[in-house]
Design a protein around this motif. Structure first.
Motif, PDB file in Angstrom:
ATOM      1  N   TYR A 246       0.818  -1.211   0.000  1.00 25.42           N
ATOM      2  CA  TYR A 246       0.000   0.000   0.000  1.00 25.42           C
ATOM      3  C   TYR A 246       0.849   1.258   0.000  1.00 25.42           C
ATOM      4  O   TYR A 246       0.497   2.263  -0.600  1.00 25.42           O
ATOM      5  CB  TYR A 246      -0.942   0.017   1.206  1.00 25.42           C
ATOM      6  N   ASP A 247       1.964   1.201   0.727  1.00 22.34           N
ATOM      7  CA  ASP A 247       2.838   2.369   0.833  1.00 22.34           C
ATOM      8  C   ASP A 247       4.281   1.894   0.916  1.00 22.34           C
ATOM      9  O   ASP A 247       4.722   1.447   1.977  1.00 22.34           O
ATOM     10  CB  ASP A 247       2.480   3.187   2.074  1.00 22.34           C
ATOM     11  N   PRO A 248       5.033   1.990  -0.183  1.00 17.65           N
ATOM     12  CA  PRO A 248       6.422   1.524  -0.188  1.00 17.65           C
ATOM     13  C   PRO A 248       7.302   2.188   0.872  1.00 17.65           C
ATOM     14  O   PRO A 248       8.324   1.647   1.263  1.00 17.65           O
ATOM     15  CB  PRO A 248       6.920   1.871  -1.596  1.00 17.65           C
ATOM     16  N   LYS A 249       6.885   3.350   1.367  1.00 21.40           N
ATOM     17  CA  LYS A 249       7.667   4.059   2.391  1.00 21.40           C
ATOM     18  C   LYS A 249       7.230   3.693   3.817  1.00 21.40           C
ATOM     19  O   LYS A 249       7.768   4.244   4.778  1.00 21.40           O
ATOM     20  CB  LYS A 249       7.529   5.567   2.194  1.00 21.40           C
ATOM     21  N   ALA A 250       6.270   2.804   3.947  1.00 19.17           N
ATOM     22  CA  ALA A 250       5.771   2.434   5.272  1.00 19.17           C
ATOM     23  C   ALA A 250       6.889   1.821   6.114  1.00 19.17           C
ATOM     24  O   ALA A 250       7.693   1.035   5.629  1.00 19.17           O
ATOM     25  CB  ALA A 250       4.620   1.441   5.143  1.00 19.17           C
ATOM     26  N   ALA A 251       6.915   2.191   7.375  1.00 14.84           N
ATOM     27  CA  ALA A 251       7.911   1.640   8.294  1.00 14.84           C
ATOM     28  C   ALA A 251       7.551   0.192   8.604  1.00 14.84           C
ATOM     29  O   ALA A 251       6.380  -0.129   8.841  1.00 14.84           O
ATOM     30  CB  ALA A 251       7.946   2.459   9.575  1.00 14.84           C
ATOM     31  N   GLU A 252       8.547  -0.657   8.604  1.00 17.11           N
ATOM     32  CA  GLU A 252       8.315  -2.075   8.878  1.00 17.11           C
ATOM     33  C   GLU A 252       8.168  -2.328  10.373  1.00 17.11           C
ATOM     34  O   GLU A 252       8.807  -1.665  11.185  1.00 17.11           O
ATOM     35  CB  GLU A 252       9.473  -2.927   8.342  1.00 17.11           C
ATOM     36  N   ILE A 253       7.341  -3.285  10.694  1.00 14.32           N
ATOM     37  CA  ILE A 253       7.253  -3.781  12.067  1.00 14.32           C
ATOM     38  C   ILE A 253       8.425  -4.734  12.231  1.00 14.32           C
ATOM     39  O   ILE A 253       8.661  -5.595  11.384  1.00 14.32           O
ATOM     40  CB  ILE A 253       5.923  -4.523  12.300  1.00 14.32           C
ATOM     41  N   LYS A 254       9.165  -4.591  13.299  1.00 16.59           N
ATOM     42  CA  LYS A 254      10.309  -5.478  13.549  1.00 16.59           C
ATOM     43  C   LYS A 254       9.853  -6.606  14.453  1.00 16.59           C
ATOM     44  O   LYS A 254       9.200  -6.360  15.482  1.00 16.59           O
ATOM     45  CB  LYS A 254      11.452  -4.703  14.197  1.00 16.59           C
TER      46      LYS A 254
END
Length: 182
Positions: A71-79
């Motif tokens: 949905y959003d390539p810049k979304a922060a990943e959940i670690k």
């Protein structure tokens, strides 16, 4: 030649039906909607008769990240390390004694969660029926060689339906059968 339109003997009503197949926690589900006259019916249930085996917490985190990036390539990943830290924080908060802190050997990311049953039935003018069951493979919580006390699986379910096929799929213990005297 003359044609006359006459009123139909019964009134025609708008009817519609829609189906959505989807996956939730690696369980294949179908959501059905039907409008028939003034009655609306909504139904959610699994499409497979056998359980899927669920997903590990690590797999869930990876899938959530994949979905967010779609949905959003810049979304922060959940670690996944943040997920483990949150679980450990909750575990520590639930301890009431002042015991010495030591790192747990539990691999929280390997824990498997399975949605065994998801049943929801809504119909205009009728009581909502539901049944949900989630199983957690807890075999990683305790060392495998401990036999005094060990937990293999936690199953949590709640329902208000009497539909035999739904309750059979849940597979909960029949208390009356356990209490039967031979």
């Amino acid at each position: 030649m003359r044609y006359e339109l006459s009123a139909p003997s019964e009134e025609l009503a708008f009817n519609a039906q829609a189906a959505l197949t989807f996956t939730l926690i690696n369980t294949n589900l179908v959501a059905l909607f039907k409008k028939e006259g003034s009655t609306n019916t909504f139904l959610v249930l699994p499409t497979d008769k056998t359980p899927s085996g669920g997903m590990s917490i690590k797999d869930m985190v990876a899938d959530i990240n994949k979905m967010m990036k779609g949905y959003d390539p810049k979304a922060a990943e959940i670690k996944d390390t943040d997920v483990v830290a949150a679980v450990k924080d909750a575990e520590e908060a639930s301890k009431k004694s002042g015991t010495e802190n030591k790192d747990s050997n539990v691999d929280y990311l390997a824990l498997r969660v399975e949605l065994r049953q998801a049943f929801l039935y809504l119909q205009t003018g009728k009581k909502v029926e539901y049944a949900f069951e989630i199983d957690v493979d807890a075999s990683e919580l305790f060392p495998k060689d401990v036999t005094f006390f060990n937990v293999r699986k936690l199953a949590v379910g709640f329902w208000n339906t009497n539909r035999k096929s739904i309750l059979e799929r849940m597979g909960f213990a029949d208390f009356d059968a356990y209490l039967a005297v031979e």
